[in-house]
Scaffold this motif. Structure first.
Motif, PDB file in Angstrom:
ATOM      1  N   LEU A 157       0.916  -0.808  -0.517  1.00 26.49           N
ATOM      2  CA  LEU A 157      -0.253  -0.058   0.449  1.00 26.49           C
ATOM      3  C   LEU A 157       0.463   1.481   0.212  1.00 26.49           C
ATOM      4  O   LEU A 157       0.522   2.621  -0.666  1.00 26.49           O
ATOM      5  CB  LEU A 157      -0.892   0.102   1.543  1.00 26.49           C
ATOM      6  CG  LEU A 157      -1.901   1.530   1.288  1.00 26.49           C
ATOM      7  CD1 LEU A 157      -3.063   1.450   0.106  1.00 26.49           C
ATOM      8  CD2 LEU A 157      -2.872   1.302   2.632  1.00 26.49           C
ATOM      9  N   ARG A 158       2.104   1.244   0.699  1.00 19.93           N
ATOM     10  CA  ARG A 158       3.482   2.863   0.784  1.00 19.93           C
ATOM     11  C   ARG A 158       4.058   2.866  -0.455  1.00 19.93           C
ATOM     12  O   ARG A 158       4.149   4.282  -0.658  1.00 19.93           O
ATOM     13  CB  ARG A 158       3.401   2.251   1.850  1.00 19.93           C
ATOM     14  CG  ARG A 158       2.351   2.579   3.402  1.00 19.93           C
ATOM     15  CD  ARG A 158       2.060   3.379   3.159  1.00 19.93           C
ATOM     16  NE  ARG A 158       1.171   3.785   4.126  1.00 19.93           N
ATOM     17  CZ  ARG A 158      -0.149   4.049   4.311  1.00 19.93           C
ATOM     18  NH1 ARG A 158      -0.649   4.405   2.709  1.00 19.93           N
ATOM     19  NH2 ARG A 158      -1.403   4.509   5.091  1.00 19.93           N
ATOM     20  N   LEU A 159       4.159   1.141  -0.326  1.00 20.93           N
ATOM     21  CA  LEU A 159       5.250   1.478  -1.727  1.00 20.93           C
ATOM     22  C   LEU A 159       4.681   1.367  -2.786  1.00 20.93           C
ATOM     23  O   LEU A 159       5.757   1.300  -4.565  1.00 20.93           O
ATOM     24  CB  LEU A 159       6.678   0.555  -1.386  1.00 20.93           C
ATOM     25  CG  LEU A 159       6.798   1.031  -0.624  1.00 20.93           C
ATOM     26  CD1 LEU A 159       8.125  -0.069  -0.311  1.00 20.93           C
ATOM     27  CD2 LEU A 159       8.000   2.609  -0.540  1.00 20.93           C
ATOM     28  N   GLY A 160       3.594   0.390  -2.712  1.00 17.26           N
ATOM     29  CA  GLY A 160       2.764   0.112  -4.657  1.00 17.26           C
ATOM     30  C   GLY A 160       3.264  -1.399  -4.972  1.00 17.26           C
ATOM     31  O   GLY A 160       4.390  -1.943  -4.170  1.00 17.26           O
ATOM     32  N   TRP A 161       2.715  -2.155  -5.979  1.00 24.89           N
ATOM     33  CA  TRP A 161       2.344  -3.789  -5.904  1.00 24.89           C
ATOM     34  C   TRP A 161       3.495  -3.893  -6.390  1.00 24.89           C
ATOM     35  O   TRP A 161       3.937  -2.725  -7.722  1.00 24.89           O
ATOM     36  CB  TRP A 161       1.387  -4.253  -6.247  1.00 24.89           C
ATOM     37  CG  TRP A 161       1.537  -5.487  -6.871  1.00 24.89           C
ATOM     38  CD1 TRP A 161       1.336  -5.999  -7.854  1.00 24.89           C
ATOM     39  CD2 TRP A 161       1.096  -6.644  -5.880  1.00 24.89           C
ATOM     40  NE1 TRP A 161       1.530  -7.818  -7.716  1.00 24.89           N
ATOM     41  CE2 TRP A 161       1.400  -8.234  -6.179  1.00 24.89           C
ATOM     42  CE3 TRP A 161       0.976  -6.415  -4.296  1.00 24.89           C
ATOM     43  CZ2 TRP A 161       1.260  -8.173  -6.102  1.00 24.89           C
ATOM     44  CZ3 TRP A 161       0.554  -7.631  -3.614  1.00 24.89           C
ATOM     45  CH2 TRP A 161       0.738  -9.337  -4.320  1.00 24.89           C
ATOM     46  N   SER A 162       4.386  -4.809  -6.296  1.00 27.15           N
ATOM     47  CA  SER A 162       5.844  -5.413  -7.107  1.00 27.15           C
ATOM     48  C   SER A 162       5.755  -6.474  -7.794  1.00 27.15           C
ATOM     49  O   SER A 162       6.835  -6.976  -8.904  1.00 27.15           O
ATOM     50  CB  SER A 162       6.805  -4.797  -6.061  1.00 27.15           C
ATOM     51  OG  SER A 162       6.963  -5.840  -5.042  1.00 27.15           O
ATOM     52  N   ASP A 163       5.411  -7.291  -7.377  1.00 27.18           N
ATOM     53  CA  ASP A 163       4.942  -8.631  -7.795  1.00 27.18           C
ATOM     54  C   ASP A 163       3.829  -8.948  -8.965  1.00 27.18           C
ATOM     55  O   ASP A 163       3.459  -7.542  -9.633  1.00 27.18           O
ATOM     56  CB  ASP A 163       3.820 -10.105  -6.974  1.00 27.18           C
ATOM     57  CG  ASP A 163       4.867  -9.703  -5.925  1.00 27.18           C
ATOM     58  OD1 ASP A 163       6.083  -9.147  -5.934  1.00 27.18           O
ATOM     59  OD2 ASP A 163       4.407 -10.398  -5.017  1.00 27.18           O
ATOM     60  N   PRO A 164       3.840  -9.528 -10.072  1.00 25.39           N
ATOM     61  CA  PRO A 164       3.482  -9.960 -11.603  1.00 25.39           C
ATOM     62  C   PRO A 164       1.532  -9.936 -10.822  1.00 25.39           C
ATOM     63  O   PRO A 164       1.227 -10.253 -10.086  1.00 25.39           O
ATOM     64  CB  PRO A 164       3.654 -10.833 -12.440  1.00 25.39           C
ATOM     65  CG  PRO A 164       5.186 -11.400 -11.728  1.00 25.39           C
ATOM     66  CD  PRO A 164       5.257 -11.047 -10.029  1.00 25.39           C
ATOM     67  N   LEU A 165       0.742  -9.421 -12.019  1.00 21.95           N
ATOM     68  CA  LEU A 165      -1.442  -9.407 -11.565  1.00 21.95           C
ATOM     69  C   LEU A 165      -1.202 -10.665 -11.985  1.00 21.95           C
ATOM     70  O   LEU A 165      -0.063 -11.419 -12.791  1.00 21.95           O
ATOM     71  CB  LEU A 165      -1.004  -8.259 -12.866  1.00 21.95           C
ATOM     72  CG  LEU A 165      -0.401  -6.782 -12.138  1.00 21.95           C
ATOM     73  CD1 LEU A 165      -1.134  -5.337 -13.208  1.00 21.95           C
ATOM     74  CD2 LEU A 165      -1.347  -6.854 -10.689  1.00 21.95           C
ATOM     75  N   PRO A 166      -2.449 -11.392 -11.900  1.00 20.53           N
ATOM     76  CA  PRO A 166      -2.565 -12.294 -11.878  1.00 20.53           C
ATOM     77  C   PRO A 166      -3.364 -12.483 -13.336  1.00 20.53           C
ATOM     78  O   PRO A 166      -3.263 -11.099 -14.252  1.00 20.53           O
ATOM     79  CB  PRO A 166      -3.857 -13.038 -10.916  1.00 20.53           C
ATOM     80  CG  PRO A 166      -4.242 -11.775  -9.830  1.00 20.53           C
ATOM     81  CD  PRO A 166      -3.162 -10.663 -10.464  1.00 20.53           C
ATOM     82  N   THR A 167      -4.024 -13.055 -14.315  1.00 21.87           N
ATOM     83  CA  THR A 167      -4.821 -13.279 -15.211  1.00 21.87           C
ATOM     84  C   THR A 167      -6.077 -11.999 -15.492  1.00 21.87           C
ATOM     85  O   THR A 167      -6.208 -12.461 -14.343  1.00 21.87           O
ATOM     86  CB  THR A 167      -4.967 -14.168 -15.839  1.00 21.87           C
ATOM     87  OG1 THR A 167      -5.866 -15.407 -15.168  1.00 21.87           O
ATOM     88  CG2 THR A 167      -3.986 -15.384 -16.315  1.00 21.87           C
ATOM     89  N   SER A 168      -6.192 -11.609 -16.583  1.00 19.99           N
ATOM     90  CA  SER A 168      -7.242 -10.951 -16.459  1.00 19.99           C
ATOM     91  C   SER A 168      -8.649 -11.891 -15.815  1.00 19.99           C
ATOM     92  O   SER A 168     -10.032 -11.576 -15.740  1.00 19.99           O
ATOM     93  CB  SER A 168      -8.087 -10.662 -19.042  1.00 19.99           C
ATOM     94  OG  SER A 168      -7.598 -11.446 -19.170  1.00 19.99           O
ATOM     95  N   ASP A 169      -8.655 -13.001 -16.216  1.00 21.63           N
ATOM     96  CA  ASP A 169     -10.408 -14.113 -16.006  1.00 21.63           C
ATOM     97  C   ASP A 169      -9.688 -13.547 -14.439  1.00 21.63           C
ATOM     98  O   ASP A 169     -10.975 -13.656 -13.820  1.00 21.63           O
ATOM     99  CB  ASP A 169      -9.939 -14.927 -16.489  1.00 21.63           C
ATOM    100  CG  ASP A 169      -9.441 -15.577 -18.231  1.00 21.63           C
ATOM    101  OD1 ASP A 169     -10.677 -14.906 -18.364  1.00 21.63           O
ATOM    102  OD2 ASP A 169      -9.412 -16.533 -18.568  1.00 21.63           O
ATOM    103  N   VAL A 170      -8.892 -14.091 -13.907  1.00 23.53           N
ATOM    104  CA  VAL A 170      -8.633 -13.792 -12.142  1.00 23.53           C
ATOM    105  C   VAL A 170      -9.092 -12.627 -11.772  1.00 23.53           C
ATOM    106  O   VAL A 170      -9.531 -12.339 -11.263  1.00 23.53           O
ATOM    107  CB  VAL A 170      -7.275 -14.782 -11.885  1.00 23.53           C
ATOM    108  CG1 VAL A 170      -7.235 -14.084 -10.037  1.00 23.53           C
ATOM    109  CG2 VAL A 170      -7.273 -15.773 -11.838  1.00 23.53           C
ATOM    110  N   CYS A 171      -8.302 -11.808 -12.265  1.00 21.33           N
ATOM    111  CA  CYS A 171      -9.040 -10.246 -12.082  1.00 21.33           C
ATOM    112  C   CYS A 171     -10.333 -10.087 -11.589  1.00 21.33           C
ATOM    113  O   CYS A 171     -11.361  -9.019 -11.417  1.00 21.33           O
ATOM    114  CB  CYS A 171      -7.971  -9.319 -12.838  1.00 21.33           C
ATOM    115  SG  CYS A 171      -5.897  -9.565 -12.314  1.00 21.33           S
ATOM    116  N   HIS A 172     -11.050 -10.723 -12.980  1.00 22.25           N
ATOM    117  CA  HIS A 172     -12.188 -10.313 -13.882  1.00 22.25           C
ATOM    118  C   HIS A 172     -12.735 -10.639 -12.337  1.00 22.25           C
ATOM    119  O   HIS A 172     -14.107 -10.616 -11.802  1.00 22.25           O
ATOM    120  CB  HIS A 172     -12.174 -10.943 -14.690  1.00 22.25           C
ATOM    121  CG  HIS A 172     -14.123 -11.006 -14.791  1.00 22.25           C
ATOM    122  ND1 HIS A 172     -14.555  -9.569 -15.498  1.00 22.25           N
ATOM    123  CD2 HIS A 172     -15.336 -11.851 -15.718  1.00 22.25           C
ATOM    124  CE1 HIS A 172     -16.259  -9.840 -16.058  1.00 22.25           C
ATOM    125  NE2 HIS A 172     -16.548 -11.026 -15.748  1.00 22.25           N
ATOM    126  N   ALA A 173     -12.899 -12.638 -12.207  1.00 21.41           N
ATOM    127  CA  ALA A 173     -13.186 -13.036 -11.079  1.00 21.41           C
ATOM    128  C   ALA A 173     -13.676 -12.200  -9.767  1.00 21.41           C
ATOM    129  O   ALA A 173     -14.620 -12.400  -9.259  1.00 21.41           O
ATOM    130  CB  ALA A 173     -12.865 -14.328 -10.582  1.00 21.41           C
TER     131      ALA A 173
END
Length: 473
Positions: A157-173
Motif C-alpha cells: 500500500l505504501r510503496l506500490g505492488w511489485s509482483d506480477p498481476l494475475p491473469t485477466s480472468d482471475v482479476c475479472h472474477a
C-alpha cells in the motif's frame, strides 16, 4: 508501528500531505507546533511535498500565516502517499527483509548507500520487527505466514505492488466478487480501502501455492463471527472466484475485510450495522465490556451505549488479535498537547487491560492515536441536537457530529438521517430550497463551496467553532 521508525522528514511530509488533502489550508504556526519544528523546517517540508507531487497539485498558495494546497480531485490519497513513501529507505529495507534479502552489504548495492547507513537500517528494521513480535533467529526474521502477508500488505500500500498481476480472468472474477459483496452488504469503501482489499487478494493469489495459509479454529471462529463474513462467503459461492482461491484463502480475505474501513449511504444502515457490531464486539465480549468499565471509571463518564464511542472502540479492537494489528496499514496522526495527555492515559489503561487478558493482543499505536483523536471529541464537548444536512466521508464522524450536535441545550437542531458523501449541486439546491444549513467536512470543501453562506465547515478538531457558527447563523 511503522510511524515509530519511518524517517522523520518523510513522516512529516506524509502527515502534511494528508492534512492538505483533507483540510486544504493549514495554519503554519499551529502545524509547526504540532510537528515540533520551526516554521522554516515546515516550509521546507511543504516545498519537498510540492516538488514530489507537482503533477497532482492544481493550486498552491502561501499566505502570511497559512498555506493552501489543492490536489487533483481524481487522484486518491494513497497514491499521493506512495510517491512520498517511495523515498523511505526504512520501508524499502523492510521490503528487502520480507523477501529474505537481509545482507546489509547487498543493501548498499541496492540503494547506493554507505555500509554504515545500511548497517543502521538493518538494525532499525530488526528492532521494528522484534518489537512487532516477529521471531528473530541469527539476526534474521522468521515470519509466520500471517505476519508475512500483513507486512506485505502494508508495504504494498505504501510503496506500490511489485509482483506480477494475475491473469485477466482471475482479476475479472475478483471484481465480480467485490461487486457482489458490496451489493449484498450495502457497504461502501473509499479508494484506499478498495486498494487494501485488492492487495489482499493479490497477496492471496501470489502466496497460496508457495505458502498456503491456515488458521487455528479459534481465529477462524473469530473471523466467521464478523458481520461481513456471510456476504463474503455468499459472494465467493456465487462468482468465479471459488475456482481460484480456497476456503482458507477466503478466510484471509475475511481478515483483510475485517481491518478495512467502510461506510453506508444512510443513517439507518449505520444503525443496523452498528447493532450487529455492538452485539458481536461488546454484548458478547466480556473482555471489551471490562475495558469499557475501566474507561468509564477512569474518566468518570458513561461510555457504554454511546454510539460514537463504541464505533470508535470497535474499530480499535476488531483487528486486534495476537500481534496482527501491528502490521495492518495505518497513517501518521499528530496529537495536540491535550490529546497527547489523553493518549498516554488511554495507552496505560489499554496496555494494563491487554496484559491481563488470557491471550496475546497488541494494539497498533497509530490506531490508538486515531482513537484518541475521536474520543477527545467526545470527552471535550457536551453532546448536541441540530437541524441541518451533514456532508462527511466517514460514518464514525457522522455519528460523532450527530450526537455532539444533538446535545446543544440553547436550541433544538434536527439532523437529516441521510449521509451525504459529497457536496453535490443537488444537496446545495435542496438546502437552498428548504432554507437549511449544510455542515460540510472541511476535507470536502472547494473554494467555490466555501463561499456559500449556508455552508459551514466541520471537523473533529473544530467542533466548538462549528457549533458557534451554526447557532449564530
Amino acid at each position: 508501528m511503522f510511524e515509530e521508525y519511518i524517517e522523520k522528514n518523510i513522516l512529516r511530509q506524509l502527515f502534511l500531505c494528508e492534512q492538505f488533502y483533507t483540510k486544504k489550508e493549514l495554519d503554519l504556526a499551529l502545524f509547526s507546533e504540532l510537528l515540533g519544528v520551526c516554521k522554516t523546517t515546515l516550509l521546507n517540508d511543504i516545498n519537498c511535498l510540492k516538488k514530489e507531487l507537482a503533477t497532482e497539485i492544481i493550486h498552491a498558495k502561501r499566505k502570511k500565516d497559512s498555506y493552501s494546497i489543492y490536489f487533483v480531485p481524481s487522484v486518491p490519497l494513497y497514491q499521493l502517499l506512495q510517491k512520498l513513501s517511495i523515498h523511505s529507505l526504512f520501508l524499502k529495507t523492510c521490503r528487502l527483509f520480507l523477501v529474505g534479502q537481509t545482507d546489509y552489504i547487498q543493501l548498499t548495492e541496492a540503494e547506493f548507500i554507505s555500509v554504515s547507513k545500511a548497517y543502521n537500517l538493518k538494525k532499525q528494521v530488526l528492532d521494528f520487527l522484534e518489537h512487532s513480535g516477529v521471531h528473530i533467529e541469527n539476526h534474521t526474521p522468521v515470519f509466520t505466514e500471517m505476519e508475512h502477508r500483513l507486512l506485505q500488505l502494508t508495504l504494498s500500500l505504501r510503496l506500490g505492488w511489485s509482483d506480477p498481476l494475475p491473469t485477466s480472468d482471475v482479476c475479472h472474477a475478483y471484481n465480480q466478487f467485490i461487486d457482489c459483496v458490496l451489493e449484498k452488504s450495502g457497504r461502501t469503501y473509499n479508494e484506499e480501502n478498495l486498494e487494501i482489499l485488492r492487495l489482499g487478494f493479490l497477496i492471496s493469489m501470489s502466496r497460496q501455492q508457495i505458502a498456503p495459509i491456515s488458521f487455528t479454529p479459534k481465529f477462524s471462529s473469530y473471523l466467521t463471527e464478523r458481520p461481513i463474513w456471510q456476504y463474503i462467503q455468499l459472494a465467493w459461492q456465487q462468482t468465479q472466484l471459488k475456482n481460484y482461491i480456497t476456503e482458507n484463502e477466503l478466510l484471509f480475505l475475511g481478515a483483510v475485510f475485517n481491518c478495512s474501513e467502510y461506510s453506508f449511504q444512510s443513517f439507518y444502515s449505520i444503525e443496523k450495522d452498528f447493532q450487529r457490531l455492538h452485539q458481536v464486539f461488546i454484548e458478547e465480549n466480556e473482555d471489551v465490556k471490562h475495558l469499557i468499565d475501566q474507561l468509564e471509571y477512569h474518566f468518570q463518564q458513561p461510555l457504554l451505549n454511546n454510539k460514537a464511542f463504541e464505533r470508535a472502540l470497535i474499530r480499535l479492537v476488531r483487528s486486534a488479535w495476537d500481534n496482527y494489528q501491528l502490521f495492518i496499514p495505518g497513517k501518521p496522526h499528530v496529537l495536540t498537547n491535550c490529546q497527547t495527555k489523553l493518549f498516554h492515559e488511554l495507552q496505560s489503561l489499554i496496555l494494563d487491560w491487554a496484559e491481563a487478558l488470557p491471550y496475546d493482543l497488541a494494539i497498533n499505536p497509530s490506531l490508538l492515536r486515531l482513537f484518541t483523536i475521536e474520543i477527545s471529541g467526545i470527552l471535550r464537548l457536551d453532546r448536541t441536537h441540530i437541524h441541518t444536512y451533514i456532508v462527511t466521508d466517514s460514518d464514525v464522524k457522522y455519528l460523532l457530529y450527530k450526537e455532539t450536535l444533538e446535545a446543544v441545550t440553547t436550541c433544538q437542531i434536527h439532523i437529516s438521517p441521510t449521509i451525504y458523501h459529497e457536496l453535490s449541486p443537488d444537496v446545495q439546491i435542496l438546502a437552498d430550497a428548504e432554507n437549511k444549513k449544510i455542515l460540510c467536512e472541511s476535507a470536502l470543501l472547494t473554494p467555490d463551496s466555501s463561499a456559500k453562506e449556508n455552508v459551514i465547515p466541520i471537523s473533529i478538531e473544530d467542533l466548538e467553532t462549528t457549533i458557534r457558527q451554526l447557532i449564530q447563523a
